[in-house]
Structure formats: C-alpha cells, structure tokens
Design a protein around this motif. Structure first.
Motif, short mmCIF file in Angstrom:
data_model
loop_
_atom_site.label_atom_id
_atom_site.label_comp_id
_atom_site.label_asym_id
_atom_site.label_seq_id
_atom_site.Cartn_x
_atom_site.Cartn_y
_atom_site.Cartn_z
N THR A 180 43.48 3.75 26.82
CA THR A 180 43.13 4.66 27.91
C THR A 180 44.31 5.55 28.29
O THR A 180 44.13 6.69 28.71
N VAL A 233 39.33 4.01 35.60
CA VAL A 233 38.80 3.46 34.35
C VAL A 233 39.24 2.01 34.18
O VAL A 233 38.45 1.12 33.85
N LEU A 249 36.89 -1.61 34.93
CA LEU A 249 36.56 -2.48 33.80
C LEU A 249 36.27 -3.88 34.28
O LEU A 249 35.42 -4.58 33.73
N ASN A 273 32.89 3.69 30.70
CA ASN A 273 33.66 2.62 30.08
C ASN A 273 32.99 2.09 28.82
O ASN A 273 33.67 1.71 27.86
#
Length: 377
Positions: A258, A208, A212, A344
């Motif tokens: 996150t 994740v 990004l 995302n």
C-alpha cells in the motif's frame, strides 16, 4: 498503583508543581453554559484565548507534546456515554493530563490504566485521584505510550496527543490487543482521513491500512475553544472497533504494497509500476522467494570472475521485469485504475497476483515494524 519509568522531563517541573496554586476547579473550567447559546457571543477568539491561558499560568503546558486539556464538561460526559464503558470494564487511557476524563472514567469503570509521559501530570493526577477516594481503581504508567507495554484492557478512551495519532492508532489495531472498542479524541483533519472511503478526496494509505482490520465511526466534532490552551484546529471523536474476521494477508507485505500504491495515490497503477526506480527496487526484492510460508532464502546465483551477478530471476532485464509488472495489472484489470478509487478487496487481489508471480514488496529478512510502516501518515 504507580508504575513510573525514568523520564527525560525537564527537572524544572518541580518548580511548576510548587507554583500550581490554582485550584483544580479553576484549571479545569467547571463551568456550565445554557443550551442553544454560544457562550462566546461577546468575546472574540483572542479574548477567549487570553482568558483560558490565564487559568493555566502556573502550569506550563507543552504544545509540542500535544498537551491541550479538554475542559468542557458536556463534551467529557458525551465521550463517556459514547464509549459504552461499564462497571466491569478495564479502560486504557492514553495521555490523561490532569485527569478531567480520568475522573469520569474512574466513576464508570472497574479499573483505569492511564499512560502518561509527563511526571508533572502524573503527580497532579495522583493527588487528584487520592483526594477523590478512587486511588485503588487507577494504575498510572509513566512512560511513552508508543514504547509502553499495555496490560489487558476492554476499552480505550482517550484524548490522543496529536503528534502520535498515527503510530498510536496503528499500535492499537495491529498490536494484537483484544479490546472491544476505542473512543478517541483526534485532530479533526486526522479523523477525516481515518474515516475516508474509496473515492473520497481524503482517501489515503492510513484509512486503507486501519480498515483492513477495524471499522471506524464518527461520533462528534469538538470545538478548539473547549481546550486549554486553545489549539489551532478543531477536533473530532471517532470510535474504532476491531473486525471479528481479519483477511489472511501478510501484514508486512500489505503495508509495503500500500505504501507503493499510495505514494502517488492519484496516479494510475500503470504509471506507478512503470517508474524505473520502483521497477529496479521490486526486481531486487523479488530475488527473495518465500519457502514454506515464512522461511526466506535467496535463489542460487552465480558470480562471474569480474564480480557481476549472473542471477536471472524473473529476467534481470529491467524492461522485461517492467512488462511483467504491467502484465499483472492488466490481468487484474487495474492498469488504468487509481489506488484512491480501489477497495481493500481489489487491492488484496492485486497483491495476491504479484506474490503468486514471485514479486514481493517487503524484504522478508527485516522484522515487523509497525512504527516504520505508519511513519508520516
């Protein structure tokens, strides 16, 4: 050029260097193998391990430092081809070891900057390059790669020590470097996690965060038998390219958010944000409000005579605050969703709703710390 910081390497290294009587050709296994034939057909894995261990008896390699030397010339050549290195490129190599990959990079690139913490490897690499006549194209930085300041570079091509894979990848993609691509040899399990997408069983906070700002591509798998000493697991080569457009998000907030969501990635977000400990933590952090996009101040709170805090930001009642959190999840339509299934874009949308409501995940008084954000990944 040699830049060498003071190292804590065992001083017995000098002994091992003097005992290094095996020619480089033997140590680095310049063998060839016929196509479509397993060169280990007549040997079981234990015999292979013994044979390769014998080749490096006079140089003690530290597995704790991830010192597994890639020796298969076909794999080495394939890494060079897939990296896209050209005659005008400056290449950053991390953990060059005795130089099997370095020598090929020096032939293809304009310049190579090699970062190596082991003084014994630095001396071997320096000698090997000097004998090849390519010394002027190589700069060696003898320092921990996580602490070293990297000069400008166009590409990263490296056999990454397994123990620092996560923080090193984070340093590369979030460190503000403008490189064209990174071709990395990583532990296969780590590479699989890095490549995972929403819905995959391996999807995780590492993927994740990296995705990004970067795209990750699988190049090939590499057998553990192609290393000296033989590691316990196979490896994979991946290619990382930085995205040209980066989302406008506070990275400290994103990393902390996150971490909260993926603490139990298969729990629903509703269950995560109902946990009493998490609610209390976020309530405390939300007493900090952002002013002018960066200056942080604590809203006015009165203290009673008995020392109790009477501040009532967002409702000091934990249950009320919990309902506020869950209400935001419902607004986003994500209360019953699991983070391992979310993109995302969906996660960034949820974070924006939290922040707009004055709910924060990172203590803004604390400095940015990439290593802490990626610890344990």
């Amino acid at each position: 050029m040699l830049q060498c910081a003071k190292s804590s390497v065992n001083h017995r290294s000098g002994y091992f260097l003097h005992q290094l009587s095996i020619p480089f050709q033997q140590l680095h296994a310049n063998y060839s193998r016929p196509p479509f034939k397993n060169r280990y057909n007549d040997e079981d894995e234990n015999n292979v391990r013994k044979r390769k261990d014998t080749q490096q008896d006079h140089l003690q390699l530290y597995k704790s430092w991830g010192q597994h030397l890639l020796t298969n010339p076909r794999v080495l050549d394939s890494i060079i081809r897939n990296s896209g290195v050209g005659p005008t490129d400056t290449v950053l190599e991390i953990g060059p070891g005795t130089g099997n990959l370095t020598m090929r990079l020096l032939e293809a690139a304009k310049k190579v900057v090699a970062v190596e913490v082991d003084n014994r490897m630095v001396e071997i690499l320096h000698t090997r390059v000097s004998e090849s006549g390519l010394r002027e194209k190589l700069t060696i930085i003898c320092k921990d790669a996580l602490k070293a300041d990297f000069p400008d570079f166009d590409l990263v091509v490296a056999n990454i020590p397994y123990g620092i894979s996560s923080p090193l990848v984070a340093k590369l993609v979030f460190g503000g470097y403008g490189f064209r691509g990174a071709t990395l040899l990583l532990q296969k399990e780590f590479a699989t996690r890095l490549l995972a997408n929403p819905g995959d069983s391996e999807f995780n906070r590492l993927a994740v965060n990296v995705k990004l700002v970067a795209d990750v591509e699988h190049v090939m798998n590499v057998s553990k038998k192609d290393f000296v000493p033989i590691p316990k697991v196979d490896s994979s080569v991946v290619k990382i390219r930085l995205k040209t457009e980066i989302p406008d998000v506070n990275l400290n907030e994103w990393w902390a958010f996150t971490k909260t969501c993926f603490g139990k990635k298969n729990k629903t977000l509703g269950a995560t944000f109902r946990q009493k400990k998490k609610v209390a933590e976020l309530l405390n952090l939300s007493k900090l409000t952002s002013v002018d996009g960066g200056i942080v101040q604590r809203e006015c709170c009165n203290e009673s005579d008995d020392g109790e805090d009477e501040c009532n930001i967002l409702g000091t009642d934990v249950n009320l605050f919990k309902e506020k959190l869950v209400g935001i999840l419902r607004t986003a339509g994500l209360e019953d969703k699991r983070p391992s299934k979310l993109s995302n874009d969906e996660l960034m949308y949820l974070l924006s709703l939290f922040n707009e409501a004055g709910i924060w995940f990172h203590d803004q008084d604390k400095p940015r710390d990439i290593n802490a954000a990626f610890a344990g990944l």
